[in-house]
Design a protein around this motif. Structure first.
Motif, short mmCIF file in Angstrom:
data_model
loop_
_atom_site.label_atom_id
_atom_site.label_comp_id
_atom_site.label_asym_id
_atom_site.label_seq_id
_atom_site.Cartn_x
_atom_site.Cartn_y
_atom_site.Cartn_z
N THR A 220 0.83 -1.20 0.00
CA THR A 220 0.00 0.00 0.00
C THR A 220 0.86 1.25 0.00
O THR A 220 0.60 2.20 -0.74
N ILE A 221 1.91 1.25 0.82
CA ILE A 221 2.81 2.40 0.86
C ILE A 221 3.36 2.69 -0.55
O ILE A 221 3.38 3.83 -1.01
N PHE A 222 3.81 1.65 -1.23
CA PHE A 222 4.37 1.87 -2.57
C PHE A 222 3.29 2.19 -3.59
O PHE A 222 3.48 3.01 -4.48
N LEU A 223 2.14 1.52 -3.47
CA LEU A 223 1.09 1.67 -4.49
C LEU A 223 0.44 3.05 -4.42
O LEU A 223 -0.05 3.56 -5.42
N LEU A 224 0.42 3.66 -3.23
CA LEU A 224 -0.13 5.01 -3.13
C LEU A 224 0.69 5.98 -3.98
O LEU A 224 0.20 7.02 -4.40
N SER A 225 1.93 5.65 -4.22
CA SER A 225 2.82 6.56 -4.94
C SER A 225 3.13 6.11 -6.36
O SER A 225 4.13 6.51 -6.94
N ILE A 226 2.30 5.27 -6.94
CA ILE A 226 2.50 4.85 -8.34
C ILE A 226 2.58 6.09 -9.22
O ILE A 226 1.72 6.97 -9.15
N PHE A 227 3.62 6.17 -10.03
CA PHE A 227 3.77 7.36 -10.85
C PHE A 227 4.26 7.03 -12.26
O PHE A 227 3.60 7.35 -13.25
N ALA A 228 5.40 6.36 -12.36
CA ALA A 228 6.04 6.13 -13.66
C ALA A 228 5.12 5.37 -14.61
O ALA A 228 5.03 5.70 -15.80
N GLU A 229 4.42 4.37 -14.08
CA GLU A 229 3.55 3.55 -14.94
C GLU A 229 2.46 4.40 -15.58
O GLU A 229 2.08 4.17 -16.73
N ILE A 230 1.95 5.37 -14.83
CA ILE A 230 0.90 6.23 -15.37
C ILE A 230 1.50 7.22 -16.36
O ILE A 230 0.96 7.45 -17.44
N LEU A 231 2.64 7.78 -16.02
CA LEU A 231 3.28 8.78 -16.87
C LEU A 231 3.55 8.23 -18.27
O LEU A 231 3.28 8.91 -19.26
N VAL A 232 4.09 7.03 -18.37
CA VAL A 232 4.48 6.55 -19.71
C VAL A 232 3.35 5.84 -20.46
O VAL A 232 3.47 5.63 -21.65
#
Lengths: 290, 276
Positions: A220-232
């Motif tokens: 959860t800690i890591f998934l709250l900060s998902i960023f790169a996957e959305i960006l690209v």
């Protein structure tokens, strides 16, 4: 055996790490809090003025914020569901004796080591692309229409990509926990006539409980900060369909240069993450005593 | 009493496990294979798995069209640099907490962990502005600093759990034999601590190599590591599958190999000792 001398030496040895982390946490975080109360746009520097709670009001009543909150929850819950259930099943399977255990283990763990931008682009282009992707080819091969994953089911597609990255983590940890299960206890229950389902529910699941909680909290800690996957893959779109809280703050601050609004969003994200962190810290703290 | 497992059952499990294992690994396999195809073969229908004209032209093309070597060395410098710097700061701290625990040791450890829970967007703007004003944006040094700080709690924790396992009795025995503090550290403790330090190093190189929030937000061209370089393939260059695959294969191969060696440490490091 600790003397006063060794104690002061110990303090000296800890201090660099403590001071650095303290600085890393307090300085930028208090700046973010300060910015969040300012009208501050990078396009008009020098025009900062006090805004009170305006930024929070704008951010929290922005329809994009509700979309982002919803997407964040769906993304986190979706990935957790897939990885935890999948991880338990895979862990149980890999815990059985079979030929080539070591190699299969390596194959299953591999996705975790792939950098986020690579896995997102490989999935987006080579698998999910509606013209040349492998899924499109497979669909046409069985007589179906190719499906445009990232336009028609963007959030589900990202959940799939992220789950692929995190399934190995869940599997590895649950497998490690399963392997520490007392074999004699299992055998005893088997002799008492417990079937495989009862053995799973009454012996394995309670034993796994702790590992499952750890998996859920850390992911959860890591998934709250998902960023790169959305960006690209989607850039948060179409519209705000795949914008999560992290991505929204990025758009607001680094693309729209609204430092005040972005900071308010950042603080909201910090508060959310803290709620999860409290539970995680408690679990890890308990283990420290043992 | 070893449990008798019927051969038939073992064969079924073998088949099932291998099928799932290969399915999970398939996207990586497919990427590696595609990197050896021509662009035409990469999008050919039906696609071919192994029977195509193997070529290495994509690897040459990726290097000549973009400065791949630069980004690769950026990744190496940033991940190794931040890990070594982190170890330098963390070893004394973890050491003293493990061997001279005080009243506050547990609180310090927990507090360090809590800094790891801080979401990066909470500090993105100040860090971005500070870096802009000090010329650290798009510099390797800037990324080394940030990655050292975000991984420092994990490094301290991992080292602490390893050091904790070194028996203190052995120190007392050495002291009885008249060993001085420094010879005690060099001859007795260091050999016992090296495996733990090595695993910590390995896991943190992996984490830093794949870090994709700060590397994407704080670099442009000069200091961009592979995570950010690959992101530039997002469109429309990503439609050149063979070149995308070649760039991706080179980016993940080193870490995939390191990762396979560090499976066991991974569990320990990422769960902060909560699962061993």
């Amino acid at each position: 055996m600790a003397t006063a001398h060794s104690r002061s030496a110990a303090r000296l040895m800890i201090s660099p790490a403590v001071i650095l982390l303290l600085g890393w946490m307090i300085i930028p975080l208090s700046m973010t809090i300060y910015f969040s109360f300012l009208r501050y746009n990078l396009l008009s520097p020098g025009n900062e003025s006090w805004a009170g709670f305006d930024n929070y009001r704008y951010f929290l009543t922005d329809p994009a914020f509700f979309d982002a909150m919803g997407n964040t929850f769906i993304l986190v819950l979706g990935v957790l569901l897939i990885t935890v259930v999948g991880g338990i099943l895979l862990g149980l399977l890999l815990d059985q004796p079979f030929f080539g255990q070591g190699i299969v283990r390596i194959l299953v763990i591999a996705p975790f080591f792939v950098m986020p931008t690579v896995s997102a682009l490989v999935w987006k282009n080579m698998f999910m692309n509606p013209v040349n992707g492998l899924f499109a080819y497979m669909a046409t091969a069985v007589g179906l229409e190719p499906f445009d994953f990232l336009s028609h089911a963007p959030l589900a597609s990202i959940i799939l990509i992220v789950s692929w990255q995190w399934l190995p983590f869940a599997t590895l940890i649950l497998l490690t926990a399963l392997q520490s299960l007392d074999q004699e206890q299992l055998e005893a229950s088997e002799m008492d006539g417990a079937g495989p389902i009862n053995r799973f529910i009454f012996i394995m699941l309670p034993h796994l409980g702790r590992a499952i909680t750890v998996v859920i909290l850390i992911q959860t800690i890591f998934l709250l900060s998902i960023f790169a996957e959305i960006l690209v893959t989607t850039n948060g779109g179409p519209g705000t369909a795949t914008t999560n809280l992290t991505y929204l703050v990025y758009v607001q601050s680094l693309l729209q240069f609204d430092v005040g609004g972005g900071s308010a969003g950042g603080i909201v994200a910090v508060i959310l993450a803290n709620i999860v962190a409290i539970f995680l810290m408690r679990m890890i703290g308990k283990n420290l005593d043992a | 009493m070893a449990r008798a497992v019927s051969t038939r059952r073992k064969l079924i499990v073998t088949l099932l496990a291998w099928t799932i294992g290969i399915a999970i690994f398939f996207p990586i396999l497919w990427t590696v294979l595609t990197s050896f195809k021509t662009e035409a073969e990469a999008i050919a229908s039906p696609p071919s798995l192994f029977f195509f004209d193997w070529t290495t032209e994509n690897y040459a093309a990726v290097q000549s069209r973009s400065n791949y070597g630069l980004h690769f060395s950026n990744s190496v410098i940033i991940s190794l640099g931040s890990t070594l710097l982190g170890l330098l700061i963390a070893i004394p701290a973890a050491w003293s907490m493990a061997f001279v625990p005080g009243k506050w040791t547990k609180d310090i450890l927990m507090w360090m962990l809590s800094t790891k829970m801080l979401p990066p967007v909470g500090v993105l703007i100040p860090i971005y502005l500070m870096f802009r004003d000090t010329g650290l944006l798009d510099s390797r040094l800037g990324l080394v600093i940030v990655l050292t700080l975000i991984n420092l709690p994990i490094i301290v924790w991992m080292l602490y759990t390893y050091f904790k396992e070194i028996p203190v009795d052995i120190l007392e025995a050495a002291r009885m034999d008249g060993a001085a503090l420094w010879s005690e550290i060099i001859y007795v403790l260091t050999p016992m601590a090296v495996p733990g330090i090595a695993s910590t190093l390995l896991l943190n190189v992996i984490l830093a190599w794949n870090e994709a929030f700060w590397t994407l937000n704080l670099t442009a061209a000069k200091a961009a590591p592979l995570t950010a370089f690959i992101a530039s393939y997002s469109s429309p260059e990503g439609l050149f599958y063979a070149k995308l695959s070649a760039a991706s294969t080179m980016a993940i191969a080193p870490i995939l190999i390191l990762g396979w060696f560090s499976q066991k440490q991974l569990v320990r490091g990422l769960t902060f000792g909560a699962v061993k």
